[in-house]
Scaffold this motif. Sequence first.
Motif, PDB file in Angstrom:
ATOM      1  N   ARG A 129       0.831  -1.205   0.000  1.00 20.94           N
ATOM      2  CA  ARG A 129       0.000   0.000   0.000  1.00 20.94           C
ATOM      3  C   ARG A 129       0.863   1.251   0.000  1.00 20.94           C
ATOM      4  O   ARG A 129       1.903   1.311   0.646  1.00 20.94           O
ATOM      5  N   ARG A 130       0.423   2.259  -0.729  1.00 20.87           N
ATOM      6  CA  ARG A 130       1.090   3.558  -0.723  1.00 20.87           C
ATOM      7  C   ARG A 130       0.452   4.441   0.351  1.00 20.87           C
ATOM      8  O   ARG A 130      -0.769   4.444   0.498  1.00 20.87           O
ATOM      9  N   TYR A 131       1.289   5.177   1.059  1.00 21.97           N
ATOM     10  CA  TYR A 131       0.796   6.057   2.122  1.00 21.97           C
ATOM     11  C   TYR A 131       1.020   7.512   1.740  1.00 21.97           C
ATOM     12  O   TYR A 131       1.935   7.827   0.961  1.00 21.97           O
ATOM     13  N   PRO A 132       0.195   8.418   2.262  1.00 21.17           N
ATOM     14  CA  PRO A 132       0.368   9.846   1.949  1.00 21.17           C
ATOM     15  C   PRO A 132       1.749  10.344   2.384  1.00 21.17           C
ATOM     16  O   PRO A 132       2.345   9.827   3.326  1.00 21.17           O
ATOM     17  N   GLY A 133       2.210  11.365   1.689  1.00 24.90           N
ATOM     18  CA  GLY A 133       3.520  11.923   2.004  1.00 24.90           C
ATOM     19  C   GLY A 133       4.585  11.377   1.077  1.00 24.90           C
ATOM     20  O   GLY A 133       4.344  10.486   0.248  1.00 24.90           O
ATOM     21  N   HIS A 134       5.777  11.916   1.211  1.00 23.79           N
ATOM     22  CA  HIS A 134       6.875  11.522   0.330  1.00 23.79           C
ATOM     23  C   HIS A 134       7.801  10.563   1.053  1.00 23.79           C
ATOM     24  O   HIS A 134       8.336  10.872   2.108  1.00 23.79           O
ATOM     25  N   ALA A 135       7.952   9.390   0.488  1.00 23.91           N
ATOM     26  CA  ALA A 135       8.888   8.407   1.024  1.00 23.91           C
ATOM     27  C   ALA A 135       9.585   7.753  -0.163  1.00 23.91           C
ATOM     28  O   ALA A 135       8.926   7.184  -1.041  1.00 23.91           O
ATOM     29  N   ARG A 136      10.898   7.849  -0.198  1.00 20.95           N
ATOM     30  CA  ARG A 136      11.635   7.321  -1.347  1.00 20.95           C
ATOM     31  C   ARG A 136      11.445   5.818  -1.494  1.00 20.95           C
ATOM     32  O   ARG A 136      11.521   5.276  -2.601  1.00 20.95           O
ATOM     33  N   GLY A 137      11.185   5.141  -0.372  1.00 18.46           N
ATOM     34  CA  GLY A 137      10.975   3.699  -0.450  1.00 18.46           C
ATOM     35  C   GLY A 137       9.759   3.310  -1.261  1.00 18.46           C
ATOM     36  O   GLY A 137       9.664   2.183  -1.758  1.00 18.46           O
ATOM     37  N   GLN A 138       8.809   4.242  -1.408  1.00 12.82           N
ATOM     38  CA  GLN A 138       7.599   3.954  -2.180  1.00 12.82           C
ATOM     39  C   GLN A 138       7.785   4.188  -3.673  1.00 12.82           C
ATOM     40  O   GLN A 138       6.941   3.766  -4.471  1.00 12.82           O
ATOM     41  N   GLU A 139       8.864   4.875  -4.056  1.00 13.35           N
ATOM     42  CA  GLU A 139       9.027   5.246  -5.463  1.00 13.35           C
ATOM     43  C   GLU A 139       9.098   4.040  -6.392  1.00 13.35           C
ATOM     44  O   GLU A 139       8.658   4.099  -7.541  1.00 13.35           O
ATOM     45  N   VAL A 140       9.649   2.916  -5.891  1.00 17.35           N
ATOM     46  CA  VAL A 140       9.770   1.737  -6.744  1.00 17.35           C
ATOM     47  C   VAL A 140       8.396   1.223  -7.174  1.00 17.35           C
ATOM     48  O   VAL A 140       8.252   0.618  -8.249  1.00 17.35           O
ATOM     49  N   LEU A 141       7.370   1.482  -6.368  1.00 14.83           N
ATOM     50  CA  LEU A 141       6.023   1.018  -6.717  1.00 14.83           C
ATOM     51  C   LEU A 141       5.429   1.793  -7.885  1.00 14.83           C
ATOM     52  O   LEU A 141       4.426   1.359  -8.466  1.00 14.83           O
ATOM     53  N   ASP A 142       6.024   2.939  -8.215  1.00 14.15           N
ATOM     54  CA  ASP A 142       5.551   3.742  -9.339  1.00 14.15           C
ATOM     55  C   ASP A 142       6.506   3.699 -10.528  1.00 14.15           C
ATOM     56  O   ASP A 142       6.392   4.496 -11.459  1.00 14.15           O
ATOM     57  N   HIS A 143       7.438   2.757 -10.513  1.00 13.45           N
ATOM     58  CA  HIS A 143       8.405   2.655 -11.609  1.00 13.45           C
ATOM     59  C   HIS A 143       7.678   2.283 -12.909  1.00 13.45           C
ATOM     60  O   HIS A 143       6.779   1.438 -12.909  1.00 13.45           O
ATOM     61  N   PRO A 144       8.040   2.908 -14.016  1.00  4.86           N
ATOM     62  CA  PRO A 144       7.372   2.602 -15.298  1.00  4.86           C
ATOM     63  C   PRO A 144       7.426   1.125 -15.669  1.00  4.86           C
ATOM     64  O   PRO A 144       6.470   0.590 -16.257  1.00  4.86           O
ATOM     65  N   ALA A 145       8.529   0.459 -15.351  1.00  4.71           N
ATOM     66  CA  ALA A 145       8.634  -0.966 -15.697  1.00  4.71           C
ATOM     67  C   ALA A 145       7.618  -1.793 -14.915  1.00  4.71           C
ATOM     68  O   ALA A 145       7.053  -2.758 -15.441  1.00  4.71           O
ATOM     69  N   LEU A 146       7.367  -1.399 -13.675  1.00  2.00           N
ATOM     70  CA  LEU A 146       6.374  -2.120 -12.879  1.00  2.00           C
ATOM     71  C   LEU A 146       4.976  -1.869 -13.439  1.00  2.00           C
ATOM     72  O   LEU A 146       4.142  -2.785 -13.490  1.00  2.00           O
ATOM     73  N   LYS A 147       4.726  -0.649 -13.860  1.00  2.00           N
ATOM     74  CA  LYS A 147       3.431  -0.345 -14.476  1.00  2.00           C
ATOM     75  C   LYS A 147       3.243  -1.140 -15.762  1.00  2.00           C
ATOM     76  O   LYS A 147       2.134  -1.597 -16.072  1.00  2.00           O
ATOM     77  N   ALA A 148       4.333  -1.322 -16.527  1.00  2.00           N
ATOM     78  CA  ALA A 148       4.247  -2.114 -17.747  1.00  2.00           C
ATOM     79  C   ALA A 148       3.944  -3.579 -17.432  1.00  2.00           C
ATOM     80  O   ALA A 148       3.212  -4.249 -18.176  1.00  2.00           O
ATOM     81  N   LEU A 149       4.490  -4.080 -16.326  1.00  2.00           N
ATOM     82  CA  LEU A 149       4.250  -5.469 -15.941  1.00  2.00           C
ATOM     83  C   LEU A 149       2.777  -5.715 -15.638  1.00  2.00           C
ATOM     84  O   LEU A 149       2.234  -6.760 -15.983  1.00  2.00           O
ATOM     85  N   THR A 150       2.156  -4.748 -15.004  1.00  2.00           N
ATOM     86  CA  THR A 150       0.759  -4.931 -14.592  1.00  2.00           C
ATOM     87  C   THR A 150      -0.237  -4.469 -15.645  1.00  2.00           C
ATOM     88  O   THR A 150      -1.442  -4.655 -15.462  1.00  2.00           O
ATOM     89  N   ALA A 151       0.250  -3.878 -16.718  1.00  2.00           N
ATOM     90  CA  ALA A 151      -0.666  -3.426 -17.769  1.00  2.00           C
ATOM     91  C   ALA A 151      -1.355  -4.636 -18.412  1.00  2.00           C
ATOM     92  O   ALA A 151      -0.704  -5.576 -18.877  1.00  2.00           O
ATOM     93  N   GLY A 152      -2.674  -4.602 -18.410  1.00  2.00           N
ATOM     94  CA  GLY A 152      -3.418  -5.676 -19.041  1.00  2.00           C
ATOM     95  C   GLY A 152      -3.527  -6.948 -18.228  1.00  2.00           C
ATOM     96  O   GLY A 152      -4.018  -7.961 -18.730  1.00  2.00           O
TER      97      GLY A 152
END
Length: 283
Positions: A224-247
Amino acid sequence: MVGRLGLAACLLAGLALPGFLQPAAADPPRRVLSMNLCTDQLAMLLAAPGHLVSVSYLAQDPTASAMAEEAARLPVNHGLAEEIVLMRPDLVLAGGWTASGTIRLLQRLDVPVEVFPVETDIAGIRANIRRMGEVLGREAAAEALLARFDADLARLADAPPAPRPRAALYAVNGYSSGTATLAGQIVALAGFDNVADELGLPTGGVLALETLLLSDPDLLVEGRRYPGHARGQEVLDHPALKALTAGRPAEVMADPDWVCGTPFILRAVAQLRAARLALREAR
């Protein structure tokens, strides 16, 4: 008047009677305080009305607790020995990850503390429910809760055809969990094989994004993503991860159902089981 010999004879005779001069069973605690999120919830499920005098502050946080609404009615503590002593509990409930320094100080002050181990499987959950019933003097309530838990678990059980679909857990900092963890058990109970096990991480660890992509799981379960800025969460928004889950399907862990070994884990199992059935229908 009975002489000394006569009194001794009476006492010896009395000792032969069942229950005579036997110590009375200890009364259940009347002022129970919990200083751990997981014992908070087990105690709220089992304690008699009015016996639970405080829970940890995390119990009132809906992002972490499955019983935040119930906990809102109780005073909170922050796990500090000073505040706990002032609340005058006759029993303190702690978890395996509770600050050991606080526990030692409470014990030195003769405050009874029960430490519950961290649950990593169904057997551990059942054992802690039963133990909580024992320390609270609520054995019947614990057995009733176990019966409901087992019945609900049985309703979710089925035998997915082999090969089972593969799921990967991926949370903050790229952390993943294998079957030797509670989160991994949820995945297994839902009918998935776990990518972390294939990659040698049964007890959990950091999973490189590149390795995750190459593993090509059927289902990605994201942290889960939490409000605020945390660098540890950035990997969850990586374009490659988004491509993996697309479709393809992806799920998000609802922490209140995943963090603690309580009957609420079955909501997480039901969520993933539904995702598995949807995968089967889509093929």
